[in-house]
Design a protein around this motif. Structure first.
Motif, PDB file in Angstrom:
ATOM      1  N   GLN A 323       0.825  -1.203   0.000  1.00 14.48           N
ATOM      2  CA  GLN A 323       0.000   0.000   0.000  1.00 14.48           C
ATOM      3  C   GLN A 323       0.860   1.253   0.000  1.00 14.48           C
ATOM      4  OE1 GLN A 323      -3.099   0.365  -0.492  1.00 14.48           O
ATOM      5  NE2 GLN A 323      -3.293   2.563  -0.062  1.00 14.48           N
ATOM      6  N   LEU A 326       2.069   1.755  -3.409  1.00 13.76           N
ATOM      7  CA  LEU A 326       0.999   2.289  -4.244  1.00 13.76           C
ATOM      8  C   LEU A 326       0.795   3.784  -3.975  1.00 13.76           C
ATOM      9  CD1 LEU A 326      -1.290   1.607  -6.257  1.00 13.76           C
ATOM     10  CD2 LEU A 326      -2.755   1.143  -4.278  1.00 13.76           C
ATOM     11  N   TYR A 330       1.230   7.088  -6.575  1.00 18.19           N
ATOM     12  CA  TYR A 330       0.209   8.122  -6.788  1.00 18.19           C
ATOM     13  C   TYR A 330       0.700   9.492  -6.334  1.00 18.19           C
ATOM     14  CZ  TYR A 330      -3.490   4.898  -8.174  1.00 18.19           C
ATOM     15  OH  TYR A 330      -4.268   4.006  -8.852  1.00 18.19           O
ATOM     16  N   ALA A 342      -8.192   3.228   2.533  1.00 12.10           N
ATOM     17  CA  ALA A 342      -7.563   2.055   1.929  1.00 12.10           C
ATOM     18  C   ALA A 342      -6.902   1.187   2.986  1.00 12.10           C
ATOM     19  CB  ALA A 342      -6.541   2.492   0.882  1.00 12.10           C
ATOM     20  N   ASP A 363      -4.093  -8.756  -6.016  1.00 14.07           N
ATOM     21  CA  ASP A 363      -4.930  -7.598  -6.330  1.00 14.07           C
ATOM     22  C   ASP A 363      -4.158  -6.294  -6.125  1.00 14.07           C
ATOM     23  OD1 ASP A 363      -7.654  -6.371  -6.834  1.00 14.07           O
ATOM     24  OD2 ASP A 363      -7.198  -5.554  -4.848  1.00 14.07           O
ATOM     25  N   MET A 364      -3.355  -6.241  -5.067  1.00  9.77           N
ATOM     26  CA  MET A 364      -2.567  -5.031  -4.824  1.00  9.77           C
ATOM     27  C   MET A 364      -1.481  -4.880  -5.884  1.00  9.77           C
ATOM     28  SD  MET A 364      -2.264  -4.898  -0.672  1.00  9.77           S
ATOM     29  CE  MET A 364      -1.794  -3.174  -0.713  1.00  9.77           C
ATOM     30  N   ASN A 366      -1.812  -5.823  -8.948  1.00  6.88           N
ATOM     31  CA  ASN A 366      -2.518  -5.291 -10.117  1.00  6.88           C
ATOM     32  C   ASN A 366      -2.763  -3.784  -9.968  1.00  6.88           C
ATOM     33  OD1 ASN A 366      -2.638  -7.782 -11.379  1.00  6.88           O
ATOM     34  ND2 ASN A 366      -4.592  -8.322 -10.422  1.00  6.88           N
ATOM     35  N   GLN A 367      -3.113  -3.358  -8.741  1.00  5.59           N
ATOM     36  CA  GLN A 367      -3.307  -1.928  -8.519  1.00  5.59           C
ATOM     37  C   GLN A 367      -2.006  -1.155  -8.748  1.00  5.59           C
ATOM     38  OE1 GLN A 367      -5.400  -0.812  -4.896  1.00  5.59           O
ATOM     39  NE2 GLN A 367      -6.321  -2.854  -4.766  1.00  5.59           N
ATOM     40  N   ASN A 370      -1.454  -0.910 -12.459  1.00  9.50           N
ATOM     41  CA  ASN A 370      -2.343   0.106 -13.023  1.00  9.50           C
ATOM     42  C   ASN A 370      -1.888   1.515 -12.646  1.00  9.50           C
ATOM     43  OD1 ASN A 370      -3.919  -1.924 -14.129  1.00  9.50           O
ATOM     44  ND2 ASN A 370      -5.287  -2.003 -12.363  1.00  9.50           N
ATOM     45  N   ALA A 371      -1.419   1.656 -11.395  1.00  9.11           N
ATOM     46  CA  ALA A 371      -0.953   2.972 -10.957  1.00  9.11           C
ATOM     47  C   ALA A 371       0.282   3.402 -11.746  1.00  9.11           C
ATOM     48  CB  ALA A 371      -0.639   2.935  -9.462  1.00  9.11           C
TER      49      ALA A 371
END
Length: 580
Positions: A323, A326, A330, A342, A363-364, A366-367, A370-371
């Motif tokens: 996290q 991530l 961002y 989150a 899943d993280m 993948n995030q 994507n980020a």
């Protein structure tokens, strides 16, 4: 005794006449009649005739035997010459005259030499043919006995021997090639068994018992079956090597991922260098003995299972680490997210136990992917935003510099400020084109993705629109100040002409418009100003707990000022409001 010795020479000189005379004396003493004497003599003549006949018959038979022997000798001579492929022989007499025994005596030496030559030739044929039979048996994989070989004595010519020798050479060449191929395959099996940690002796002897190291090179099997079996064994071992390497590389990848996930120290990682060293190696590159042994793969599997269990116990720490990564992506892309929500969601998912840790991390991941993709798509625009902000900073500095009445004094560093001011004016003059390009790229980005491009939560187009309005206001204010200055100058001239004293007027200066990164209170015009998010007032960073902090950055000014405009500035000018 003396009489016997005396009579011995007489007996030795006995002849038919002396014996007949002796017989007549005996008959006279006995008184045999003439008829009896004639009969006895006839009997003696008959017996002598029988002896002569018998001797003649024996002589005839002996002559016949000699003639047959001579014929046989000539026939044998002819047969030997034909068998040996010789048309003639040096030792054979050209003339056949003389007695039978003389002819036999003349032929006998030639026969003896030809028989010796035949025996030697048979041995040569036997040696060559036995080698041919042996090599042929080795190639065929049969076990024929050489003792069963029979040499064809009808053709023992050198031409036939050369044919057999040529055939032997071809077979020897084929044997050499087959033996080289067998040794090459055996060596390959040895290397593969070493890498796979398998027993080479048992593997190779399953193909053929003669292939072990204790057997001499020339005794190894070179049959078609052996070559075929060796080739199949090599293929099986190579396929096994390929599968084991693939398995080991998967385990090595899992180990590295788990180590990176849990920040495993190098000391612990080094224990599995023999596993990870082949993570990107090809099948042919792996040649270290035992590198793909089953016990090594099992050891890696056990370690992966242990780390998986350890990962489950450290799930929260790992998830928050992802996290934080991530959020950092961002933050660097100036995309605002709700970090607290989150993190609370992650805590709730882990505590509930309703989610698989692997699925959560996937899943993280993948995030994060994507980020990164979104950050990459924003990079070009963000680079232009940074240039725009840097230009605004230079514009703010240039405004302060132009208000300084002592900027042309020969003070220390004045020439450096002068050079900076020249560069700043060039940069500030490029701001309108930079803003136009930024607006165009931002609109294209939004149209392509059907979403608003925000900068730290504030729509970028709104920021740019506000900047353009403030710039317009600034230009209007500058024109007003110039007109006001001209008006005051005109009044002063008129009062001077009429001799009146000018009343002191409060000098007015241009209002300073701060850039998008400035902080502070607002005292200037704000009728068309946007209320920008406070996140734009500094760049964000993520601390250890995953929360962002803000760091203020030097103020920016939207409006550039020329050297002539700077002369109209009056100290004590008011400042326009900054963006919160």
């Amino acid at each position: 005794m003396a009489e016997a010795d005396a009579q011995a020479p007489v007996l030795d000189e006995t002849t038919c006449g002396s014996l007949l005379q002796k017989l007549q004396q005996i008959w006279d003493e006995v008184g045999e009649t003439d008829d009896e004497r004639d009969n006895m003599l006839l009997q003696i003549d008959q017996e002598c005739l029988d002896v002569y006949k018998r001797k003649v018959d024996q002589a005839v038979k002996s002559r016949a035997h000699l003639l047959q022997a001579l014929a046989d000798a000539k026939l044998e001579l002819s047969r030997l010459l034909s068998s040996l492929g010789e048309k003639t022989y040096v030792g054979i007499p050209e003339k056949t005259s003389g007695t039978i025994k003389e002819q036999l005596a003349a032929i006998a030496p030639a026969l003896e030499k030809l028989w010796e030559q035949k025996d030697d030739r048979i041995k040569e044929f036997f040696d060559v043919q036995s080698q041919i039979q042996k090599i042929s048996s080795e190639i065929a994989g049969t076990c024929e006995q050489v003792e069963s070989l029979t040499v064809d004595e009808s053709d023992l010519s050198l031409k036939k021997l050369d044919e057999f020798q040529a055939q032997l050479q071809e077979l020897q060449k084929e044997k050499s090639e087959r033996l080289h191929k067998v040794l090459e395959l055996v060596s390959t099996v040895h290397d593969l068994c070493a890498v796979l940690g398998m027993d080479f002796f048992s593997t190779v002897t399953e193909v053929h018992p003669s292939l072990n190291d204790s057997t001499g090179v020339q005794s190894k099997s070179i049959s078609n079956d052996t070559l075929s079996s060796l080739a199949k064994t090599v293929l099986v071992l190579k396929e096994d090597k390929k599968q084991r390497l693939h398995k080991l590389q998967e385990l090595a990848t899992q180990l590295i991922d788990l180590w990176n996930l849990m920040d495993t120290p190098e000391e612990e990682r080094s224990l599995f260098d023999h596993v990870t060293c082949n993570i990107s190696a090809s099948v042919d590159e792996v040649a270290i003995p035992g590198a793909l042994a089953l016990d090594l793969i099992e050891q890696a599997e056990v370690e992966v299972e242990r780390l998986d269990q350890l990962k489950a116990s450290k799930m929260k720490e790992i998830a928050f680490k992802r996290q934080a990564e991530l959020e950092d992506i961002y933050a660097r892309a100036h995309v605002e997210i709700d970090t607290e929500a989150a993190r609370e969601k992650i805590m709730a998912l882990i505590d509930s136990g309703n989610v698989d840790p692997a699925e959560l991390l996937a899943d993280m991941d993948n995030q994060i992917v994507n980020a990164k993709e979104e950050a990459h798509s924003r990079k070009e625009i963000l680079d232009k935003v940074e240039k725009w902000m840097a230009a605004c900073e230079e514009e703010s500095w240039l405004e302060d510099y132009n208000r300084d009445d002592n900027r042309y004094n020969a003070s220390r560093g004045a020439h450096l400020n002068l050079k900076r001011a020249e560069k700043a004016r060039i940069l500030v003059n490029k701001i309108p084109a930079l803003v136009d390009s930024l607006v165009a790229k931002t609109r294209a980005w939004e149209q392509e993705r059907d979403t608003t491009f925000t900068y730290d939560g504030v729509p970028l187009l709104a920021m740019l629109d506000e900047y353009m309005m403030l710039r317009h206001d600034r230009e209007e204010e500058k024109r007003r100040l110039r007109d006001q200055k001209k008006f005051h100058e005109q009044i002063s001239k008129e009062e001077t002409v009429f001799g009146s004293t000018p009343s002191p007027a409060r000098p007015l200066g241009p209002k300073k418009v701060t850039g998008p990164r400035s902080n502070g209170s607002a005292n200037g015009p704000t009728s068309r100003r946007l209320s920008l998010n406070s996140h734009q007032n500094g760049s964000r960073s993520t601390n250890k707990d995953g929360k962002r902090d803000t760091r203020p950055i030097a103020p920016l000014n939207y409006v550039a000022m020329t050297k002539d405009d700077a002369a109209s500035h009056i100290s004590g000018s008011e400042h326009s409001p900054s963006t919160p």
